[in-house]
Design a protein around this motif. Structure first.
Motif, PDB file in Angstrom:
ATOM      1  N   ASN A  52      48.900 -29.331 -24.141  1.00  0.00           N
ATOM      2  CA  ASN A  52      48.388 -29.624 -22.797  1.00  0.00           C
ATOM      3  C   ASN A  52      46.942 -29.181 -22.632  1.00  0.00           C
ATOM      4  O   ASN A  52      46.146 -29.881 -21.996  1.00  0.00           O
ATOM      5  CB  ASN A  52      49.268 -28.966 -21.734  1.00  0.00           C
ATOM      6  N   GLU A  53      46.576 -28.032 -23.196  1.00  0.00           N
ATOM      7  CA  GLU A  53      45.192 -27.571 -23.108  1.00  0.00           C
ATOM      8  C   GLU A  53      44.247 -28.524 -23.824  1.00  0.00           C
ATOM      9  O   GLU A  53      43.179 -28.854 -23.308  1.00  0.00           O
ATOM     10  CB  GLU A  53      45.058 -26.165 -23.712  1.00  0.00           C
ATOM     11  N   VAL A  54      44.644 -28.972 -25.009  1.00  0.00           N
ATOM     12  CA  VAL A  54      43.805 -29.897 -25.778  1.00  0.00           C
ATOM     13  C   VAL A  54      43.644 -31.214 -25.031  1.00  0.00           C
ATOM     14  O   VAL A  54      42.531 -31.738 -24.924  1.00  0.00           O
ATOM     15  CB  VAL A  54      44.388 -30.131 -27.190  1.00  0.00           C
ATOM     16  N   CYS A  55      44.735 -31.735 -24.500  1.00  0.00           N
ATOM     17  CA  CYS A  55      44.665 -33.013 -23.788  1.00  0.00           C
ATOM     18  C   CYS A  55      43.757 -32.913 -22.566  1.00  0.00           C
ATOM     19  O   CYS A  55      42.977 -33.826 -22.295  1.00  0.00           O
ATOM     20  CB  CYS A  55      46.060 -33.480 -23.403  1.00  0.00           C
ATOM     21  N   ALA A  56      43.829 -31.800 -21.855  1.00  0.00           N
ATOM     22  CA  ALA A  56      42.957 -31.611 -20.692  1.00  0.00           C
ATOM     23  C   ALA A  56      41.508 -31.395 -21.126  1.00  0.00           C
ATOM     24  O   ALA A  56      40.582 -31.978 -20.549  1.00  0.00           O
ATOM     25  CB  ALA A  56      43.444 -30.428 -19.863  1.00  0.00           C
ATOM     26  N   MET A  57      41.305 -30.576 -22.157  1.00  0.00           N
ATOM     27  CA  MET A  57      39.958 -30.242 -22.621  1.00  0.00           C
ATOM     28  C   MET A  57      39.205 -31.476 -23.103  1.00  0.00           C
ATOM     29  O   MET A  57      38.020 -31.650 -22.812  1.00  0.00           O
ATOM     30  CB  MET A  57      40.051 -29.223 -23.771  1.00  0.00           C
ATOM     31  N   TYR A  58      39.901 -32.335 -23.840  1.00  0.00           N
ATOM     32  CA  TYR A  58      39.243 -33.503 -24.437  1.00  0.00           C
ATOM     33  C   TYR A  58      39.550 -34.806 -23.696  1.00  0.00           C
ATOM     34  O   TYR A  58      39.206 -35.884 -24.176  1.00  0.00           O
ATOM     35  CB  TYR A  58      39.625 -33.615 -25.915  1.00  0.00           C
ATOM     36  N   ARG A  59      40.214 -34.685 -22.550  1.00  0.00           N
ATOM     37  CA  ARG A  59      40.549 -35.859 -21.725  1.00  0.00           C
ATOM     38  C   ARG A  59      41.213 -36.946 -22.562  1.00  0.00           C
ATOM     39  O   ARG A  59      40.735 -38.068 -22.666  1.00  0.00           O
ATOM     40  CB  ARG A  59      39.306 -36.397 -21.038  1.00  0.00           C
ATOM     41  N   MET A  60      42.315 -36.557 -23.199  1.00  0.00           N
ATOM     42  CA  MET A  60      43.028 -37.488 -24.060  1.00  0.00           C
ATOM     43  C   MET A  60      44.511 -37.445 -23.730  1.00  0.00           C
ATOM     44  O   MET A  60      44.994 -36.486 -23.134  1.00  0.00           O
ATOM     45  CB  MET A  60      42.794 -37.151 -25.533  1.00  0.00           C
ATOM     46  N   ILE A  62      48.624 -37.414 -24.746  1.00  0.00           N
ATOM     47  CA  ILE A  62      49.469 -36.791 -25.765  1.00  0.00           C
ATOM     48  C   ILE A  62      49.686 -37.766 -26.919  1.00  0.00           C
ATOM     49  O   ILE A  62      49.715 -37.369 -28.074  1.00  0.00           O
ATOM     50  CB  ILE A  62      50.803 -36.325 -25.151  1.00  0.00           C
ATOM     51  N   ASP A  63      49.798 -39.057 -26.591  1.00  0.00           N
ATOM     52  CA  ASP A  63      49.982 -40.068 -27.639  1.00  0.00           C
ATOM     53  C   ASP A  63      48.793 -40.114 -28.601  1.00  0.00           C
ATOM     54  O   ASP A  63      48.976 -40.267 -29.811  1.00  0.00           O
ATOM     55  CB  ASP A  63      50.186 -41.454 -27.020  1.00  0.00           C
ATOM     56  N   SER A  67      48.853 -39.259 -32.568  1.00  0.00           N
ATOM     57  CA  SER A  67      48.386 -40.184 -33.618  1.00  0.00           C
ATOM     58  C   SER A  67      47.436 -39.453 -34.574  1.00  0.00           C
ATOM     59  O   SER A  67      47.454 -39.701 -35.775  1.00  0.00           O
ATOM     60  CB  SER A  67      47.721 -41.421 -33.019  1.00  0.00           C
ATOM     61  N   TRP A  68      46.621 -38.542 -34.055  1.00  0.00           N
ATOM     62  CA  TRP A  68      45.746 -37.740 -34.917  1.00  0.00           C
ATOM     63  C   TRP A  68      46.597 -36.880 -35.844  1.00  0.00           C
ATOM     64  O   TRP A  68      46.313 -36.776 -37.033  1.00  0.00           O
ATOM     65  CB  TRP A  68      44.864 -36.825 -34.091  1.00  0.00           C
ATOM     66  N   ALA A  69      47.643 -36.275 -35.291  1.00  0.00           N
ATOM     67  CA  ALA A  69      48.513 -35.405 -36.095  1.00  0.00           C
ATOM     68  C   ALA A  69      49.206 -36.208 -37.197  1.00  0.00           C
ATOM     69  O   ALA A  69      49.296 -35.747 -38.338  1.00  0.00           O
ATOM     70  CB  ALA A  69      49.533 -34.713 -35.201  1.00  0.00           C
TER      71      ALA A  69
END
Length: 84
Positions: A52-60, A62-63, A67-69
């Protein structure tokens, strides 16, 4: 100093330094090369930041992070196949 030399020095510093929140790519990053994506995926996997922090930080979404993972896992696995 030439760009190539500077890039080499940056890579060497990155190898020696432990990953922290501060070492993650800038939230304003617009060009997501494989190395930066791998850094973000690794930070989540190691518990440095949450999904959740990454998605908020980079405005992306979860999907997108998933896909990156998946891409990172395939690349990492393909790289180890030569050693099996």
């Amino acid at each position: 100093m030439a760009n190539h030399e500077q890039a080499q020095q940056n890579r060497e510093r990155a190898k020696a330094a432990p990953m922290t929140r501060e070492s993650l790519p800038c939230p304003r990053t617009t060009r997501w090369v494989a190395r930066r994506k791998a850094e973000v995926v690794s930070a989540v996997a190691s518990g440095i930041v949450t999904v959740n922090e990454v998605c908020a930080m980079y405005r992306m979404s979860i999907d997108e992070l998933a896909s990156w993972a998946r891409a990172f896992d395939k690349t990492a696995f393909a790289g180890t196949a030569a050693y099996a």
